[in-house]
Write a protein that holds these residues in place. Structure first.
Motif, PDB file in Angstrom:
ATOM      1  N   GLY A 428       0.815  -1.212   0.000  1.00  9.70           N
ATOM      2  CA  GLY A 428       0.000   0.000   0.000  1.00  9.70           C
ATOM      3  C   GLY A 428       0.843   1.254   0.000  1.00  9.70           C
ATOM      4  N   GLY A 429       1.937   1.246   0.768  1.00  8.87           N
ATOM      5  CA  GLY A 429       2.804   2.416   0.768  1.00  8.87           C
ATOM      6  C   GLY A 429       3.462   2.668  -0.576  1.00  8.87           C
ATOM      7  N   VAL A 430       3.888   1.602  -1.235  1.00  7.91           N
ATOM      8  CA  VAL A 430       4.511   1.756  -2.554  1.00  7.91           C
ATOM      9  C   VAL A 430       3.502   2.295  -3.572  1.00  7.91           C
ATOM     10  N   VAL A 431       2.304   1.707  -3.572  1.00  2.00           N
ATOM     11  CA  VAL A 431       1.267   2.161  -4.516  1.00  2.00           C
ATOM     12  C   VAL A 431       0.904   3.622  -4.248  1.00  2.00           C
ATOM     13  N   ALA A 471      -5.360   4.860   2.546  1.00  3.02           N
ATOM     14  CA  ALA A 471      -6.173   4.660   3.752  1.00  3.02           C
ATOM     15  C   ALA A 471      -6.043   3.235   4.280  1.00  3.02           C
ATOM     16  N   ALA A 472      -6.035   2.243   3.370  1.00  5.91           N
ATOM     17  CA  ALA A 472      -5.877   0.855   3.801  1.00  5.91           C
ATOM     18  C   ALA A 472      -4.521   0.632   4.459  1.00  5.91           C
ATOM     19  N   LEU A 477      -1.241   0.013   9.397  1.00  2.09           N
ATOM     20  CA  LEU A 477      -0.078   0.515  10.128  1.00  2.09           C
ATOM     21  C   LEU A 477      -0.454   0.863  11.573  1.00  2.09           C
ATOM     22  N   LEU A 478      -1.587   1.549  11.748  1.00  2.00           N
ATOM     23  CA  LEU A 478      -2.048   1.881  13.098  1.00  2.00           C
ATOM     24  C   LEU A 478      -2.367   0.620  13.887  1.00  2.00           C
ATOM     25  N   LEU A 479      -2.946  -0.372  13.209  1.00  2.00           N
ATOM     26  CA  LEU A 479      -3.256  -1.630  13.883  1.00  2.00           C
ATOM     27  C   LEU A 479      -1.978  -2.322  14.342  1.00  2.00           C
ATOM     28  N   GLN A 480      -0.977  -2.324  13.489  1.00  2.46           N
ATOM     29  CA  GLN A 480       0.284  -2.950  13.860  1.00  2.46           C
ATOM     30  C   GLN A 480       0.947  -2.235  15.029  1.00  2.46           C
TER      31      GLN A 480
END
Length: 564
Positions: A428-431, A471-472, A477-480
């Motif tokens: 997700g970060g790369v995209v 957003a995903a 990331l927050l969950l981790q």
């Protein structure tokens, strides 16, 4: 001329024999003292089996070429025979002598190492690929749907006994050889069977649809049906042998589960989800959207392959899901992998729906002058992806969260969950980063250049991907981060320097403690290794991380903390 060609081919034959003799002597040579110039044994074996693999190919394709010439016209046969004849004359003797020596050496377990396993797996997979392709081609000729191919039939006749011979080798020495080729063969059989079976079902359903209308959707011929039946039979035979007969009996190790989950479950699920989405979209588009045609037959022409993909994918998924067995008892990593694979497929599908929805929202806010797609079709496409992806993701994610609440740390710290979260965050970060770059390029081109009219079209997809995928990624990331804050930190393994002369004892201590054990080999006779349990207890009771452990006589253990 043929005699001259034969004599000329003896020159490379002599060279090849010389190379083989050198390799054999290099591998079998015994010296009283090791030479620092000698190559490692592994490299020698790789070279040896690599030469055997090359000789096998040269001889096999040479013999196949000669057999193929027997069924062709006699005009110009001599010239066409030069290449396969030379390959046969060079390759066959080398294959015979090298293979004969290797077969004798296999009685020594030390010779059945990684190089032998690589050779056996590579040869079995090569032979399987040749046999599968040539079986389809020869089958088409047998039913009269294709021209005769002498090379295909000759290759089938040559490579089939090669496969049988190497399969016998595998069964003989299977304890020393990797079974990777079993799962690759099962994958090849499954893919061939599913592909040709889907094409056959598509043909049957399309003809049924044509029979009820006055419109022919496409030109059809019996040749297509014959080809697909033959391909289906070949794929089913390969899948039956490699998976039903052999793969199902293999130990359920990492390779076994990788095939079942990643190939069977994931592959079937992706095909079923794609087919279900297309089927639902076609139905919604016909009733509520803009189909672009008043003919139901022509509109639903794409409905048939989508339905076939749904049926075939669901069948593949359902079968492999049953192979995994019921999910009950203690939760294992295999069950976690299945849940997270399903959640990933559902999340990607739902994300696609949200991306389409954001693009449609931009279409409404900034309507284009000449839109190629109606707003209602965009909305229906988004709703279709959401209708398929959200339930799939929700049921898996809710199930996963139940285990998180019930088990706590074991589920949160499992490698499967950590890999899933890191994968979603990373991808997700790369995209999102790439989308942001594309968005900025489009904005700069519009501001600094003359492409202002195209700005709206150029930023639609980047904006949608940036918002949705970003957003995903942020959610995961927050969950981790939240999970890591509540999970107790795992202390690093202790660094233990163990003074002993017994490697078995050192291995037992390493297994019991989980520490990183470095062995200092004791040369004197003092210090009985004693009980590894007592040594492990002494290590566990020491508060320091770096320990020098010296087992003494009568079970005594001296533990000395140190600092580097």
């Amino acid at each position: 001329m043929i005699i001259l060609g034969i004599l000329a081919s003896l020159i490379p034959l002599a060279v090849m024999v010389g190379i083989v003799v050198f390799i054999v002597r290099a591998v079998t040579g015994r010296k009283s003292e090791p030479s620092p110039e000698s190559a490692p044994v592994t490299v020698k074996r790789l070279l040896l089996f690599g030469s055997l693999y090359a000789a096998l190919h040269v001889a096999a394709w040479g013999i196949a070429g000669l057999l193929a010439l027997l069924a062709e016209d006699t005009v110009g046969r001599g010239e066409r025979a030069s290449v396969p004849l030379a390959m046969t004359i060079v390759g066959l003797p080398v294959l015979f002598f090298l293979g004969r020596w290797i077969l004798r050496s296999l009685s020594d377990p030390a010779e059945r190492g990684g190089a032998f396993g690589i050779y056996l797996n590579a040869t079995l997979l090569t032979a399987l690929a040749v046999v599968m392709v040539t079986s389809v081609i020869s089958g088409q000729w047998l039913v009269g749907e294709d021209d005769f191919s002498s090379m295909a039939l000759a290759s089938l006749l040559v490579w089939t006994p090669i496969w049988f011979g190497h399969w016998w080798l595998y069964r003989t020495y299977r304890a020393d050889v990797s079974n990777l080729h079993v799962y690759v063969g099962a994958t090849a059989g499954l893919g061939t069977m599913a592909g040709y079976g889907a094409a056959l079902l598509d043909e049957i359903f399309t003809r049924l649809l044509d029979s009820g209308t006055s419109i022919d959707l496409a030109a059809r011929s019996d040749a297509n049906v014959s080809t697909w039946v033959i391909g289906l039979a070949v794929g089913a035979t390969v899948f039956g042998w490699y998976w039903i007969v052999n793969g199902m009996r293999e130990t359920r190790d990492t390779l076994w589960h990788a095939y079942v989950v990643l190939i069977g479950v994931l592959g079937g699920l992706i095909a079923a989800v794609a087919g279900a989405g297309s089927v639902l979209f076609r139905i919604l588009q016909w009733w509520f959207g803009d189909p672009g045609t008043g003919s139901a037959v022509r509109h639903f022409a794409d409905f048939v392959p989508a339905l076939v993909a749904l049926l075939v994918g669901a069948a593949v998924w359902f079968y492999h899901r049953r192979v995994l067995g019921p999910i009950r008892g203690d939760r294992t990593e295999v069950q976690r992998v299945y849940d997270y694979v399903v959640a990933a497929v559902g999340l990607v599908t739902a994300t696609v729906g949200v991306v389409i929805l954001v693009i449609g929202f931009q279409e409404v806010v900034f309507p284009p002058q000449d839109s190629m797609t109606s707003e209602i079709n965009i909305l229906l496409g988004a709703l279709t992806s959401l209708a398929v992806g959200v339930p799939l993701w929700a049921q898996s994610w809710l199930r996963i969260n139940r285990f998180v609440k019930a088990e706590g740390t074991p589920e949160v710290t499992s490698p499967t969950r950590r890999s899933y979260l890191l994968g979603i965050i990373g991808i997700g970060g790369v995209v999102a980063a790439v989308s942001l770059i594309v968005l900025l390029i489009a904005v700069f081109n519009s501001v600094l250049g003359d492409s202002g009219a195209e700005l709206r079209n150029n930023i639609q997809v980047p904006v949608a991907l940036l918002v949705t995928v970003g957003a995903a990624a942020i959610y995961h990331l927050l969950l981790q981060r939240e999970e890591y804050e509540h999970v107790p930190a795992v202390p690093p393994p202790k660094q233990v320097v163990l003074v002993t002369g017994d490697e078995v004892f050192a291995t037992a201590v390493r297994d019991l403690t989980g520490a990183r054990v470095t062995v200092l080999h004791r040369l004197d006779a003092n210090g009985d290794p004693g009980d590894p349990q007592a040594v492990a207890a002494a290590i566990a009771g020491a508060p320091h991380g770096n320990l020098l452990v010296v087992p003494g006589p009568a079970g005594a253990v001296q533990v000395i903390p140190y600092r580097r």
